[in-house]
Design a protein around this motif. Structure first.
Motif, PDB file in Angstrom:
ATOM      1  N   LEU A   3      -6.738  22.741  25.188  1.00  0.00           N
ATOM      2  CA  LEU A   3      -7.380  23.702  26.078  1.00  0.00           C
ATOM      3  C   LEU A   3      -6.334  24.371  26.961  1.00  0.00           C
ATOM      4  CD1 LEU A   3     -10.332  21.411  27.177  1.00  0.00           C
ATOM      5  CD2 LEU A   3     -10.522  23.373  25.644  1.00  0.00           C
ATOM      6  N   VAL A   4      -6.589  25.623  27.323  1.00  0.00           N
ATOM      7  CA  VAL A   4      -5.694  26.293  28.263  1.00  0.00           C
ATOM      8  C   VAL A   4      -5.872  25.665  29.641  1.00  0.00           C
ATOM      9  CG1 VAL A   4      -5.796  28.444  26.960  1.00  0.00           C
ATOM     10  CG2 VAL A   4      -7.385  28.084  28.871  1.00  0.00           C
ATOM     11  N   PRO A   5      -4.893  25.799  30.545  1.00  0.00           N
ATOM     12  CA  PRO A   5      -5.053  25.274  31.905  1.00  0.00           C
ATOM     13  C   PRO A   5      -6.278  25.875  32.590  1.00  0.00           C
ATOM     14  CG  PRO A   5      -2.769  25.892  31.493  1.00  0.00           C
ATOM     15  CD  PRO A   5      -3.575  26.418  30.330  1.00  0.00           C
ATOM     16  N   PRO A   6      -6.991  25.094  33.400  1.00  0.00           N
ATOM     17  CA  PRO A   6      -8.225  25.602  34.025  1.00  0.00           C
ATOM     18  C   PRO A   6      -8.058  26.909  34.787  1.00  0.00           C
ATOM     19  CG  PRO A   6      -8.083  23.227  34.292  1.00  0.00           C
ATOM     20  CD  PRO A   6      -6.772  23.668  33.689  1.00  0.00           C
ATOM     21  N   GLN A   7      -6.924  27.072  35.484  1.00  0.00           N
ATOM     22  CA  GLN A   7      -6.760  28.298  36.274  1.00  0.00           C
ATOM     23  C   GLN A   7      -6.702  29.547  35.407  1.00  0.00           C
ATOM     24  OE1 GLN A   7      -4.654  25.727  36.181  1.00  0.00           O
ATOM     25  NE2 GLN A   7      -2.495  26.374  36.008  1.00  0.00           N
ATOM     26  N   THR A   8      -6.392  29.379  34.122  1.00  0.00           N
ATOM     27  CA  THR A   8      -6.339  30.524  33.211  1.00  0.00           C
ATOM     28  C   THR A   8      -7.700  31.179  33.053  1.00  0.00           C
ATOM     29  OG1 THR A   8      -4.550  29.438  31.993  1.00  0.00           O
ATOM     30  CG2 THR A   8      -5.666  31.256  30.885  1.00  0.00           C
ATOM     31  N   SER A  55     -12.023  22.277  36.781  1.00  0.00           N
ATOM     32  CA  SER A  55     -12.050  21.089  35.941  1.00  0.00           C
ATOM     33  C   SER A  55     -11.752  21.439  34.492  1.00  0.00           C
ATOM     34  CB  SER A  55     -13.416  20.407  36.035  1.00  0.00           C
ATOM     35  OG  SER A  55     -13.544  19.393  35.061  1.00  0.00           O
ATOM     36  N   ALA A  56     -10.903  20.630  33.853  1.00  0.00           N
ATOM     37  CA  ALA A  56     -10.633  20.837  32.432  1.00  0.00           C
ATOM     38  C   ALA A  56     -11.894  20.662  31.601  1.00  0.00           C
ATOM     39  CB  ALA A  56      -9.551  19.868  31.968  1.00  0.00           C
ATOM     40  N   ARG A  57     -12.862  19.895  32.118  1.00  0.00           N
ATOM     41  CA  ARG A  57     -14.121  19.682  31.404  1.00  0.00           C
ATOM     42  C   ARG A  57     -14.881  20.983  31.213  1.00  0.00           C
ATOM     43  NH1 ARG A  57     -16.394  16.012  27.988  1.00  0.00           N
ATOM     44  NH2 ARG A  57     -18.488  15.369  28.576  1.00  0.00           N
ATOM     45  N   GLU A  58     -14.629  21.952  32.089  1.00  0.00           N
ATOM     46  CA  GLU A  58     -15.357  23.220  32.043  1.00  0.00           C
ATOM     47  C   GLU A  58     -14.582  24.318  31.329  1.00  0.00           C
ATOM     48  OE1 GLU A  58     -18.461  23.248  32.915  1.00  0.00           O
ATOM     49  OE2 GLU A  58     -18.257  21.149  33.556  1.00  0.00           O
ATOM     50  N   VAL A  59     -13.454  23.982  30.724  1.00  0.00           N
ATOM     51  CA  VAL A  59     -12.643  24.961  30.010  1.00  0.00           C
ATOM     52  C   VAL A  59     -13.030  24.951  28.530  1.00  0.00           C
ATOM     53  CG1 VAL A  59     -10.304  25.629  29.347  1.00  0.00           C
ATOM     54  CG2 VAL A  59     -10.739  24.719  31.637  1.00  0.00           C
ATOM     55  N   VAL A  79     -33.815  26.284  41.962  1.00  0.00           N
ATOM     56  CA  VAL A  79     -33.166  25.094  42.517  1.00  0.00           C
ATOM     57  C   VAL A  79     -31.667  25.356  42.458  1.00  0.00           C
ATOM     58  CG1 VAL A  79     -32.749  22.627  42.235  1.00  0.00           C
ATOM     59  CG2 VAL A  79     -35.021  23.578  41.755  1.00  0.00           C
ATOM     60  N   VAL A  80     -31.023  25.378  43.625  1.00  0.00           N
ATOM     61  CA  VAL A  80     -29.595  25.695  43.696  1.00  0.00           C
ATOM     62  C   VAL A  80     -28.856  24.495  44.265  1.00  0.00           C
ATOM     63  CG1 VAL A  80     -27.854  27.266  44.610  1.00  0.00           C
ATOM     64  CG2 VAL A  80     -30.131  28.133  44.022  1.00  0.00           C
ATOM     65  N   ASP A  81     -28.152  23.789  43.403  1.00  0.00           N
ATOM     66  CA  ASP A  81     -27.380  22.612  43.782  1.00  0.00           C
ATOM     67  C   ASP A  81     -25.902  22.984  43.772  1.00  0.00           C
ATOM     68  OD1 ASP A  81     -26.114  20.207  44.124  1.00  0.00           O
ATOM     69  OD2 ASP A  81     -26.875  19.283  42.281  1.00  0.00           O
ATOM     70  N   ARG A  82     -25.342  23.159  44.958  1.00  0.00           N
ATOM     71  CA  ARG A  82     -23.947  23.605  45.039  1.00  0.00           C
ATOM     72  C   ARG A  82     -22.960  22.547  44.564  1.00  0.00           C
ATOM     73  NH1 ARG A  82     -23.488  27.115  50.642  1.00  0.00           N
ATOM     74  NH2 ARG A  82     -25.721  27.345  50.984  1.00  0.00           N
ATOM     75  N   SER A  83     -23.420  21.327  44.350  1.00  0.00           N
ATOM     76  CA  SER A  83     -22.529  20.280  43.855  1.00  0.00           C
ATOM     77  C   SER A  83     -22.560  20.175  42.327  1.00  0.00           C
ATOM     78  CB  SER A  83     -22.910  18.927  44.470  1.00  0.00           C
ATOM     79  OG  SER A  83     -24.185  18.490  43.993  1.00  0.00           O
ATOM     80  N   HIS A  84     -23.329  21.037  41.670  1.00  0.00           N
ATOM     81  CA  HIS A  84     -23.417  20.949  40.214  1.00  0.00           C
ATOM     82  C   HIS A  84     -22.037  21.209  39.605  1.00  0.00           C
ATOM     83  CE1 HIS A  84     -24.527  21.733  36.052  1.00  0.00           C
ATOM     84  NE2 HIS A  84     -25.699  21.166  36.314  1.00  0.00           N
ATOM     85  N   PRO A  85     -21.545  20.318  38.750  1.00  0.00           N
ATOM     86  CA  PRO A  85     -20.158  20.422  38.273  1.00  0.00           C
ATOM     87  C   PRO A  85     -19.888  21.582  37.338  1.00  0.00           C
ATOM     88  CG  PRO A  85     -21.309  18.635  37.147  1.00  0.00           C
ATOM     89  CD  PRO A  85     -22.217  19.105  38.235  1.00  0.00           C
ATOM     90  N   SER A  86     -20.915  22.165  36.740  1.00  0.00           N
ATOM     91  CA  SER A  86     -20.702  23.299  35.835  1.00  0.00           C
ATOM     92  C   SER A  86     -21.002  24.629  36.510  1.00  0.00           C
ATOM     93  CB  SER A  86     -21.567  23.145  34.578  1.00  0.00           C
ATOM     94  OG  SER A  86     -21.200  22.009  33.845  1.00  0.00           O
ATOM     95  N   PHE A  87     -22.167  24.770  37.093  1.00  0.00           N
ATOM     96  CA  PHE A  87     -22.530  26.035  37.714  1.00  0.00           C
ATOM     97  C   PHE A  87     -21.613  26.378  38.889  1.00  0.00           C
ATOM     98  CE2 PHE A  87     -26.882  24.854  36.035  1.00  0.00           C
ATOM     99  CZ  PHE A  87     -26.850  25.775  35.002  1.00  0.00           C
ATOM    100  N   ASP A 141     -18.327  25.127  39.517  1.00  0.00           N
ATOM    101  CA  ASP A 141     -17.012  24.547  39.305  1.00  0.00           C
ATOM    102  C   ASP A 141     -15.939  25.246  40.135  1.00  0.00           C
ATOM    103  OD1 ASP A 141     -15.125  22.812  37.829  1.00  0.00           O
ATOM    104  OD2 ASP A 141     -14.398  24.709  37.034  1.00  0.00           O
ATOM    105  N   ARG A 142     -16.246  26.378  40.692  1.00  0.00           N
ATOM    106  CA  ARG A 142     -15.340  27.027  41.646  1.00  0.00           C
ATOM    107  C   ARG A 142     -16.182  27.581  42.790  1.00  0.00           C
ATOM    108  NH1 ARG A 142     -14.785  32.690  41.242  1.00  0.00           N
ATOM    109  NH2 ARG A 142     -15.880  33.645  39.487  1.00  0.00           N
TER     110      ARG A 142
END
Length: 308
Positions: A14-19, A24-28, A208-216, A218-219
């Protein structure tokens, strides 16, 4: 022998997350990319079979909607790596279109990732970018997609967002806690991935808006991201379509035409309103996101019942 840049793309790393503007690399999803011509590009993507959001469904298929995020990442790569757009330049999606010609390419075996190549063409004019192309699994066309987006100068973005936040927050009170519906009602397994609550009126569902959701989330966002809005539209359509006989755990979103207007505030209540038509195997849903009395996003979805 001529060099084929698409065939040379790799899927192993996978490319670096910032790319792709992720943390999270999990979301790349992007693994490689190449320029095919002045305005044409190829981006290799890989989506894990056990991704906590995009594999969390009851049907035995890779989720076609995951490709919206993959396409967004492809667009980020193209504009920063090839089109000299400065990193950190604010952007906003204005239109999303997708169509799935057939679901065979998305069949999942429970252990293998979904991987393929996004081939896109980019048109730029007056700060807007139209990007359109195809997602190929092997040689099989699996989806056509297009994005329309706009880029903002940093200072202009800050001014626009400050004005919109002040105006919207002054219209209504702060968003309260909304309990999500049962995951089975919207084709999910994990309650954390449910983004609508019980209908406040027929076919009108609070978000339902969960700001801690790791995918929605992620930044950092100062608004609700389009990925969550699209998922709210889909879940609202599935919930309402169940009354027409659609089995929500065995249905896929196979077409969408969506428009996004102004930004949707995180801390102001928002609702998804939906009207469905059609039979138990194929339905069309007209959807809209309302906030503070304003229709902030709208469009049409098609849901197809799956018959493995």
């Amino acid at each position: 022998m001529s060099h084929d840049p698409v065939a040379a793309l790799g899927f192993d790393e996978l490319v670096p997350p910032q790319t792709v503007n992720r943390r999270s690399a999990r979301e790349v999803f992007v693994t490689d990319h190449a320029r095919l011509g002045a305005h044409e590009f190829a981006i290799a993507v890989r989506i894990a079979h056990d991704h906590p959001l995009w594999s969390d469904q009851q049907a035995p298929w890779h989720d076609p909607v995951a490709m919206v995020e993959a396409f967004r990442q492809a667009f980020v790569v193209v504009r920063h790596e090839y089109l000299d757009v400065r990193r950190g330049t604010p952007s906003a999606v204005q239109q999303v279109s997708l169509a799935v010609p057939g679901l065979g390419a998305f069949r999942a075996d429970g252990t293998s990732p979904l991987r393929g190549v996004i081939k896109v063409r980019v048109t730029e004019r007056d700060g807007t970018f139209d990007i359109a192309g195809d997602f190929l699994v092997g040689r099989e066309p699996a989806m056509t997609l297009s994005f329309g987006s706009i880029l903002f100068p940093r200072e202009s973005y800050r001014e626009i967002r400050s004005y919109q936040r002040a105006r919207r927050a002054g219209d209504v009170g702060a968003a309260g806690d909304v309990k999500p519906v049962d995951p089975e009602l919207v084709g999910r397994r994990d309650p954390a991935n449910v983004v609508i609550g019980p209908a406040v009126r027929p076919d009108r569902y609070p978000l339902v808006v969960d700001r801690s959701h790791p995918s929605f989330f992620d930044r950092d966002y100062d608004h609700i991201p389009a990925s969550l809005l699209i998922e709210a539209m889909r879940q609202s359509a599935l919930h309402s379509a169940a009354r027409s006989g659609l089995r929500t755990g065995e249905a896929a979103l196979t077409r969408a035409e969506l428009d996004f207007g102004i930004f949707v505030e995180i801390d102001v209540p928002a609702e998804c309103v939906v009207a469905v038509s059609g039979g138990p195997d194929a339905l069309t849903a007209s959807v809209g996101i309302d906030q503070a009395g304003v229709r902030v996003a709208s469009g049409t979805l098609e849901l197809t019942g799956l018959h493995p």
